[in-house]
Design a protein around this motif. Sequence first.
Motif, PDB file in Angstrom:
ATOM      1  N   ALA A   1       0.837  -1.206   0.000  1.00  0.00           N
ATOM      2  CA  ALA A   1       0.000   0.000   0.000  1.00  0.00           C
ATOM      3  C   ALA A   1       0.871   1.256   0.000  1.00  0.00           C
ATOM      4  O   ALA A   1       0.557   2.230  -0.693  1.00  0.00           O
ATOM      5  CB  ALA A   1      -0.931  -0.004   1.217  1.00  0.00           C
TER       6      ALA A   1
ATOM      7  N   TYR B   1       2.418   1.846  -3.535  1.00  0.00           N
ATOM      8  CA  TYR B   1       1.419   2.378  -4.463  1.00  0.00           C
ATOM      9  C   TYR B   1       0.992   3.790  -4.078  1.00  0.00           C
ATOM     10  O   TYR B   1       0.651   4.599  -4.947  1.00  0.00           O
ATOM     11  CB  TYR B   1       0.204   1.456  -4.561  1.00  0.00           C
ATOM     12  CG  TYR B   1       0.407   0.370  -5.576  1.00  0.00           C
ATOM     13  CD1 TYR B   1       0.165   0.599  -6.921  1.00  0.00           C
ATOM     14  CD2 TYR B   1       0.864  -0.884  -5.205  1.00  0.00           C
ATOM     15  CE1 TYR B   1       0.368  -0.384  -7.862  1.00  0.00           C
ATOM     16  CE2 TYR B   1       1.071  -1.880  -6.134  1.00  0.00           C
ATOM     17  CZ  TYR B   1       0.820  -1.624  -7.471  1.00  0.00           C
ATOM     18  OH  TYR B   1       1.033  -2.602  -8.399  1.00  0.00           O
ATOM     19  N   ALA B   2       0.997   4.123  -2.801  1.00  0.00           N
ATOM     20  CA  ALA B   2       0.674   5.485  -2.382  1.00  0.00           C
ATOM     21  C   ALA B   2       1.758   6.462  -2.847  1.00  0.00           C
ATOM     22  O   ALA B   2       1.445   7.597  -3.229  1.00  0.00           O
ATOM     23  CB  ALA B   2       0.515   5.547  -0.862  1.00  0.00           C
TER      24      ALA B   2
ATOM     25  N   ILE C   1      -4.440  -0.046  -3.485  1.00  0.00           N
ATOM     26  CA  ILE C   1      -4.133   0.501  -2.160  1.00  0.00           C
ATOM     27  C   ILE C   1      -5.181   0.049  -1.146  1.00  0.00           C
ATOM     28  O   ILE C   1      -4.851  -0.390  -0.038  1.00  0.00           O
ATOM     29  CB  ILE C   1      -4.044   2.045  -2.214  1.00  0.00           C
ATOM     30  CG1 ILE C   1      -2.825   2.483  -3.024  1.00  0.00           C
ATOM     31  CG2 ILE C   1      -3.977   2.638  -0.807  1.00  0.00           C
ATOM     32  CD1 ILE C   1      -2.769   3.972  -3.295  1.00  0.00           C
TER      33      ILE C   1
ATOM     34  N   ALA D   1      -4.834  -3.714  -0.328  1.00  0.00           N
ATOM     35  CA  ALA D   1      -3.679  -3.971   0.533  1.00  0.00           C
ATOM     36  C   ALA D   1      -3.964  -3.534   1.972  1.00  0.00           C
ATOM     37  O   ALA D   1      -3.576  -4.225   2.928  1.00  0.00           O
ATOM     38  CB  ALA D   1      -2.444  -3.255  -0.013  1.00  0.00           C
ATOM     39  N   LEU D   2      -4.650  -2.416   2.147  1.00  0.00           N
ATOM     40  CA  LEU D   2      -4.983  -1.962   3.495  1.00  0.00           C
ATOM     41  C   LEU D   2      -6.002  -2.881   4.166  1.00  0.00           C
ATOM     42  O   LEU D   2      -5.931  -3.119   5.377  1.00  0.00           O
ATOM     43  CB  LEU D   2      -5.490  -0.522   3.459  1.00  0.00           C
ATOM     44  CG  LEU D   2      -4.430   0.533   3.137  1.00  0.00           C
ATOM     45  CD1 LEU D   2      -5.064   1.915   3.028  1.00  0.00           C
ATOM     46  CD2 LEU D   2      -3.325   0.533   4.168  1.00  0.00           C
TER      47      LEU D   2
END
Length: 160
Positions: free
Chosen positions: A99, A102-103, A129, A132-133
């Motif tokens: 995440a 990608y952030a 994202i 994943a979170l």
Amino acid sequence: MKYGSTFLMKLVIIFISLGVLALCCVAFPALAIDVAKTEAAIVKILYPILIGMSLAAIPFFIALFHTWKLLRYIDNGSAFSTLSVIALKKIKYCAFGVAGIYAVTFPFFYSLAQHVDPPGLMGICVFIIGAALVIATFAAVLQRLLQEAIAIKTENDLTV
């Protein structure tokens, strides 16, 4: 537990890993070569995205490896052990890593979306994202529950 109780999950892990490996080894380089030949302005935006996606594959594969280990612990009947807690902890950190990567590459996705297809490209990045979170949160909750179950089991084993 029966040995084959997690067979389907292991099969899914194998297919997912093969798909991501094919993306990293075949699709990403082919995309980079194709874009480099056609659009010179997009190359400066696309390369950080492809590098970020390839870097995100590292914690992804580490998480898959620890998921495989966790399924092996379940097959061996040692699901309620500290080894399972450690595996869940590493899965959680890997999901946060994916995440985070990608952030960091999100502005590049936004910049590329201005040139190509805004809704689809931004949606993919936000979805990855978010997924994943969610995985990281789920692993954290399972880790906490497993730690409490192990503590209760240990307390009950010591009670005479």
